[in-house]
Design a protein around this motif. Structure first.
Motif, PDB file in Angstrom:
ATOM      1  N   LYS A 160     -11.831   3.275 -30.059  1.00 59.07           N
ATOM      2  CA  LYS A 160     -10.503   2.952 -30.607  1.00 59.07           C
ATOM      3  C   LYS A 160     -10.623   1.972 -31.772  1.00 59.07           C
ATOM      4  O   LYS A 160     -10.021   2.173 -32.826  1.00 59.07           O
ATOM      5  CB  LYS A 160      -9.619   2.349 -29.515  1.00 59.07           C
ATOM      6  CG  LYS A 160      -9.133   3.347 -28.478  1.00 59.07           C
ATOM      7  CD  LYS A 160      -8.251   2.649 -27.440  1.00 59.07           C
ATOM      8  CE  LYS A 160      -7.736   3.624 -26.409  1.00 59.07           C
ATOM      9  NZ  LYS A 160      -6.922   2.940 -25.360  1.00 59.07           N
ATOM     10  N   ARG A 161     -11.394   0.911 -31.561  1.00 63.89           N
ATOM     11  CA  ARG A 161     -11.517  -0.121 -32.590  1.00 63.89           C
ATOM     12  C   ARG A 161     -12.310   0.378 -33.791  1.00 63.89           C
ATOM     13  O   ARG A 161     -12.091  -0.054 -34.920  1.00 63.89           O
ATOM     14  CB  ARG A 161     -12.191  -1.364 -31.994  1.00 63.89           C
ATOM     15  CG  ARG A 161     -11.385  -2.045 -30.882  1.00 63.89           C
ATOM     16  CD  ARG A 161     -10.210  -2.837 -31.430  1.00 63.89           C
ATOM     17  NE  ARG A 161     -10.670  -3.851 -32.352  1.00 63.89           N
ATOM     18  CZ  ARG A 161     -11.163  -5.041 -31.991  1.00 63.89           C
ATOM     19  NH1 ARG A 161     -11.245  -5.345 -30.708  1.00 63.89           N
ATOM     20  NH2 ARG A 161     -11.546  -5.910 -32.891  1.00 63.89           N
ATOM     21  N   GLY A 162     -13.254   1.289 -33.538  1.00 64.60           N
ATOM     22  CA  GLY A 162     -14.112   1.778 -34.608  1.00 64.60           C
ATOM     23  C   GLY A 162     -13.528   2.906 -35.424  1.00 64.60           C
ATOM     24  O   GLY A 162     -13.955   3.138 -36.558  1.00 64.60           O
ATOM     25  N   LEU A 163     -12.542   3.608 -34.866  1.00 70.61           N
ATOM     26  CA  LEU A 163     -11.960   4.750 -35.569  1.00 70.61           C
ATOM     27  C   LEU A 163     -10.600   4.447 -36.190  1.00 70.61           C
ATOM     28  O   LEU A 163     -10.296   4.916 -37.290  1.00 70.61           O
ATOM     29  CB  LEU A 163     -11.828   5.941 -34.612  1.00 70.61           C
ATOM     30  CG  LEU A 163     -13.139   6.593 -34.155  1.00 70.61           C
ATOM     31  CD1 LEU A 163     -12.858   7.649 -33.095  1.00 70.61           C
ATOM     32  CD2 LEU A 163     -13.879   7.206 -35.338  1.00 70.61           C
ATOM     33  N   LEU A 164      -9.795   3.665 -35.476  1.00 70.48           N
ATOM     34  CA  LEU A 164      -8.409   3.472 -35.912  1.00 70.48           C
ATOM     35  C   LEU A 164      -8.289   2.308 -36.892  1.00 70.48           C
ATOM     36  O   LEU A 164      -7.700   1.264 -36.599  1.00 70.48           O
ATOM     37  CB  LEU A 164      -7.511   3.244 -34.687  1.00 70.48           C
ATOM     38  CG  LEU A 164      -7.541   4.363 -33.636  1.00 70.48           C
ATOM     39  CD1 LEU A 164      -6.655   4.026 -32.458  1.00 70.48           C
ATOM     40  CD2 LEU A 164      -7.140   5.695 -34.264  1.00 70.48           C
ATOM     41  N   ASN A 165      -8.900   2.444 -38.067  1.00 70.39           N
ATOM     42  CA  ASN A 165      -8.788   1.430 -39.111  1.00 70.39           C
ATOM     43  C   ASN A 165      -9.063   2.089 -40.462  1.00 70.39           C
ATOM     44  O   ASN A 165      -9.345   3.294 -40.527  1.00 70.39           O
ATOM     45  CB  ASN A 165      -9.728   0.250 -38.847  1.00 70.39           C
ATOM     46  CG  ASN A 165     -11.187   0.680 -38.799  1.00 70.39           C
ATOM     47  OD1 ASN A 165     -11.726   1.183 -39.780  1.00 70.39           O
ATOM     48  ND2 ASN A 165     -11.833   0.480 -37.649  1.00 70.39           N
ATOM     49  N   CYS A 166      -9.003   1.297 -41.505  1.00 72.35           N
ATOM     50  CA  CYS A 166      -9.137   1.846 -42.855  1.00 72.35           C
ATOM     51  C   CYS A 166     -10.460   1.482 -43.528  1.00 72.35           C
ATOM     52  O   CYS A 166     -10.586   1.552 -44.755  1.00 72.35           O
ATOM     53  CB  CYS A 166      -7.974   1.354 -43.732  1.00 72.35           C
ATOM     54  SG  CYS A 166      -6.360   1.852 -43.123  1.00 72.35           S
ATOM     55  N   VAL A 167     -11.441   1.059 -42.756  1.00 71.27           N
ATOM     56  CA  VAL A 167     -12.735   0.692 -43.334  1.00 71.27           C
ATOM     57  C   VAL A 167     -13.389   1.936 -43.933  1.00 71.27           C
ATOM     58  O   VAL A 167     -13.452   2.986 -43.284  1.00 71.27           O
ATOM     59  CB  VAL A 167     -13.652   0.071 -42.256  1.00 71.27           C
ATOM     60  CG1 VAL A 167     -15.040  -0.182 -42.822  1.00 71.27           C
ATOM     61  CG2 VAL A 167     -13.039  -1.221 -41.725  1.00 71.27           C
ATOM     62  N   PRO A 168     -13.899   1.867 -45.158  1.00 73.69           N
ATOM     63  CA  PRO A 168     -14.506   3.031 -45.811  1.00 73.69           C
ATOM     64  C   PRO A 168     -15.694   3.595 -45.035  1.00 73.69           C
ATOM     65  O   PRO A 168     -16.419   2.869 -44.359  1.00 73.69           O
ATOM     66  CB  PRO A 168     -14.952   2.478 -47.174  1.00 73.69           C
ATOM     67  CG  PRO A 168     -14.065   1.307 -47.409  1.00 73.69           C
ATOM     68  CD  PRO A 168     -13.827   0.698 -46.062  1.00 73.69           C
ATOM     69  N   SER A 180     -27.331   6.937 -32.405  1.00 73.35           N
ATOM     70  CA  SER A 180     -27.475   5.630 -33.058  1.00 73.35           C
ATOM     71  C   SER A 180     -26.581   5.532 -34.286  1.00 73.35           C
ATOM     72  O   SER A 180     -25.964   4.496 -34.541  1.00 73.35           O
ATOM     73  CB  SER A 180     -28.942   5.403 -33.468  1.00 73.35           C
ATOM     74  OG  SER A 180     -29.785   5.350 -32.348  1.00 73.35           O
ATOM     75  N   TRP A 181     -26.540   6.613 -35.052  1.00 79.08           N
ATOM     76  CA  TRP A 181     -25.669   6.659 -36.232  1.00 79.08           C
ATOM     77  C   TRP A 181     -24.212   6.457 -35.837  1.00 79.08           C
ATOM     78  O   TRP A 181     -23.490   5.670 -36.449  1.00 79.08           O
ATOM     79  CB  TRP A 181     -25.838   8.000 -36.947  1.00 79.08           C
ATOM     80  CG  TRP A 181     -24.937   8.185 -38.133  1.00 79.08           C
ATOM     81  CD1 TRP A 181     -25.172   7.795 -39.409  1.00 79.08           C
ATOM     82  CD2 TRP A 181     -23.660   8.819 -38.150  1.00 79.08           C
ATOM     83  NE1 TRP A 181     -24.118   8.141 -40.237  1.00 79.08           N
ATOM     84  CE2 TRP A 181     -23.166   8.770 -39.474  1.00 79.08           C
ATOM     85  CE3 TRP A 181     -22.866   9.427 -37.163  1.00 79.08           C
ATOM     86  CZ2 TRP A 181     -21.930   9.301 -39.845  1.00 79.08           C
ATOM     87  CZ3 TRP A 181     -21.637   9.955 -37.531  1.00 79.08           C
ATOM     88  CH2 TRP A 181     -21.182   9.902 -38.847  1.00 79.08           C
ATOM     89  N   GLY A 182     -23.779   7.160 -34.801  1.00 78.00           N
ATOM     90  CA  GLY A 182     -22.386   7.062 -34.358  1.00 78.00           C
ATOM     91  C   GLY A 182     -22.028   5.672 -33.854  1.00 78.00           C
ATOM     92  O   GLY A 182     -20.964   5.135 -34.192  1.00 78.00           O
ATOM     93  N   ILE A 183     -22.926   5.085 -33.063  1.00 76.96           N
ATOM     94  CA  ILE A 183     -22.668   3.726 -32.558  1.00 76.96           C
ATOM     95  C   ILE A 183     -22.640   2.739 -33.718  1.00 76.96           C
ATOM     96  O   ILE A 183     -21.783   1.842 -33.781  1.00 76.96           O
ATOM     97  CB  ILE A 183     -23.746   3.315 -31.530  1.00 76.96           C
ATOM     98  CG1 ILE A 183     -23.642   4.189 -30.267  1.00 76.96           C
ATOM     99  CG2 ILE A 183     -23.610   1.839 -31.176  1.00 76.96           C
ATOM    100  CD1 ILE A 183     -22.344   4.038 -29.494  1.00 76.96           C
ATOM    101  N   GLY A 184     -23.557   2.900 -34.674  1.00 78.29           N
ATOM    102  CA  GLY A 184     -23.570   2.022 -35.845  1.00 78.29           C
ATOM    103  C   GLY A 184     -22.289   2.125 -36.640  1.00 78.29           C
ATOM    104  O   GLY A 184     -21.724   1.114 -37.082  1.00 78.29           O
ATOM    105  N   LEU A 185     -21.804   3.348 -36.826  1.00 79.67           N
ATOM    106  CA  LEU A 185     -20.555   3.569 -37.547  1.00 79.67           C
ATOM    107  C   LEU A 185     -19.385   2.880 -36.856  1.00 79.67           C
ATOM    108  O   LEU A 185     -18.603   2.150 -37.483  1.00 79.67           O
ATOM    109  CB  LEU A 185     -20.294   5.073 -37.655  1.00 79.67           C
ATOM    110  CG  LEU A 185     -18.917   5.490 -38.187  1.00 79.67           C
ATOM    111  CD1 LEU A 185     -18.769   5.099 -39.650  1.00 79.67           C
ATOM    112  CD2 LEU A 185     -18.701   6.994 -38.002  1.00 79.67           C
ATOM    113  N   LEU A 186     -19.259   3.097 -35.542  1.00 81.37           N
ATOM    114  CA  LEU A 186     -18.136   2.511 -34.796  1.00 81.37           C
ATOM    115  C   LEU A 186     -18.208   0.984 -34.779  1.00 81.37           C
ATOM    116  O   LEU A 186     -17.194   0.304 -34.960  1.00 81.37           O
ATOM    117  CB  LEU A 186     -18.125   3.052 -33.366  1.00 81.37           C
ATOM    118  CG  LEU A 186     -17.829   4.552 -33.213  1.00 81.37           C
ATOM    119  CD1 LEU A 186     -17.973   4.974 -31.762  1.00 81.37           C
ATOM    120  CD2 LEU A 186     -16.435   4.887 -33.725  1.00 81.37           C
ATOM    121  N   LEU A 187     -19.418   0.447 -34.560  1.00 77.46           N
ATOM    122  CA  LEU A 187     -19.565  -1.012 -34.537  1.00 77.46           C
ATOM    123  C   LEU A 187     -19.215  -1.612 -35.900  1.00 77.46           C
ATOM    124  O   LEU A 187     -18.468  -2.596 -35.979  1.00 77.46           O
ATOM    125  CB  LEU A 187     -20.996  -1.399 -34.159  1.00 77.46           C
ATOM    126  CG  LEU A 187     -21.349  -1.417 -32.675  1.00 77.46           C
ATOM    127  CD1 LEU A 187     -22.838  -1.655 -32.491  1.00 77.46           C
ATOM    128  CD2 LEU A 187     -20.546  -2.482 -31.934  1.00 77.46           C
TER     129      LEU A 187
END
Length: 409
Positions: free
Chosen positions: A80-88, A110-117
């Motif tokens: 939720k925190r990693g997807l619902l925002n406007c970070v490029p 690892s890529w997905g966790i890095g993206l969300l974090l």
């Protein structure tokens, strides 16, 4: 405390996994004493609460924010925190297009966790506020993964960025063979502090440009007092670690099955292999006793090591940085047996115990343990262990050097 001159009107921002919450990162407390003397103000931004919402005491000029996440283990919160925002998303999409993240299911994870974090951290109020604050002159990331994933994505605005690399955050092989945006991260860092020469060489070999900004800066430990050997004919071994596969506690259990001497083995720590190891330990012969104390606060660990007889500190990990637990043992004059992995060979050798092959068999490990128990100059091993701490692991010397370096970036 420190001979470093304080930087005027300066604020250091430290990104941690959970410190000062919970019980993890206990050795940051030692370092923080010296950093607090070097900087006017320090702000700590923890990534999550870790094991507890109770915060440890901090020096007067050090404050901390609420953690960015409640728990990094809560994948629903992270999503939720990693997807619902406007970070490029540009940098991470670039990794996909280059094929760096698509080698396997592990690298994609690892890529997905890095993206969300990264997106969760950058969209948090805590980080937005410090990015706007021009008084925040230096960012210090205590780990080379997780919070430091954001480094390539932020506008430095003249700030200096320092990162400490331990063990698990240094080696790509221990992270599924891939760490998100690693090359871009290293390029944006002003000073890379490695806890071992081995880790420094590893990264420099992969990314030669790092050499110009890399330093070895070990985690030191303070004077804790001197431990005492056993005097009753029982050889007492201690292990101190998370109970995870790479610590290979099952290997020690198998070794102890072959013991011909009286041994008491105590383990401090818990984790995913708890049930397997404790169950196997129930089959140990009658001359070997095993005790599992679970996870203890660092102060309780120190109390145990100084108030109880300990004859050997043992670490048979398959991967390490420079274990602070080994430094603690050396500071108390306790001989150490360790596998020759990571930075362990930089502080362990035959003068202070034994350095053994990571491919050692249970039978060979037991012979090495018995060789120390029957060492003709065992008292000399203990004296050498204490001297090794003085020469290479003394917190006062190491942290004063570290503070001077970070001030001079």
């Amino acid at each position: 405390m420190s001979n470093n001159k304080r930087m005027p009107n300066s604020k250091l921002v430290i990104f941690t996994d959970s410190y000062p919450y919970g019980s993890a990162e206990p050795f940051l407390a030692n370092e923080l004493e010296y950093l607090a003397a070097a900087f006017e103000k320090i702000l700590i931004i923890p990534l999550n609460y870790g094991t507890s919402k109770e915060a440890r005491a901090l020096p007067a000029n050090v404050t901390c924010t609420k953690p960015i996440l409640n728990s990094t283990k809560d994948k629903v919160e992270l999503a939720k925190r990693g997807l619902l925002n406007c970070v490029p998303l540009g940098w991470y999409l670039g990794e996909l297009l280059k094929g760096k993240a698509t080698a396997s299911a592990k690298t994609m994870w690892s890529w997905g966790i890095g993206l969300l974090l990264s997106r969760a951290i950058l969209s948090s109020k805590q980080v937005k506020n410090v990015l706007k604050d021009d008084d925040c002159t230096t960012f210090y990331f205590y780990w080379g993964i997780r919070s430091s994933f954001i480094i390539p994505l932020i506008n430095k605005k003249g700030r200096k960025i320092a990162v400490r690399f331990h063990g698990s955050d240094t080696y790509e092989e221990t992270n599924g063979g891939y760490i998100p945006l690693r090359e871009q991260q290293l390029a944006a860092i002003d000073r890379c502090y490695f806890c071992s020469e081995y880790g420094k060489r590893y990264v420099e070999n992969k990314y030669p440009f790092v050499q110009a900004k890399a330093e070895v800066s070990r985690l030191g430990v303070h004077e804790r007092g001197v431990g005492q050997p056993s005097t009753d004919g029982v050889f007492r071994i201690i292990t101190l670690s998370n109970m995870v596969p790479l610590k290979r506690l099952e290997l020690l259990v198998e070794a102890l099955m072959h013991s011909t001497i009286r041994i008491e083995w105590t383990h401090i720590g818990d984790g995913e292999t708890w049930e397997t190891v404790t169950s196997s330990a129930q089959q140990l012969p009658s001359n070997v006793k095993a005790a599992f104390l679970g996870r203890l606060p660092n102060q309780k660990v120190i109390e145990y090591l100084t108030k109880n007889s300990v004859d050997l500190f043992l670490n048979v990990s398959s991967s390490e940085g420079v274990p602070v637990s080994i430094m603690e043992a050396l500071s108390m004059g306790i001989p150490v047996l360790a596998t020759a992995v990571g930075g362990s060979p930089e502080i362990v050798d035959d003068k202070v115990g034994r350095l053994v092959s990571p491919s050692i068999t249970p039978e060979e490990l037991m012979r090495e343990i018995e060789a120390i128990a029957q060492h003709p100059s065992y008292d000399t091993l203990r004296a050498n262990a204490r001297n090794r701490w003085t020469e290479r692991c003394n917190a006062k010397t190491l942290y004063q050097q570290f503070c001077q370096s970070i001030l001079n970036i």
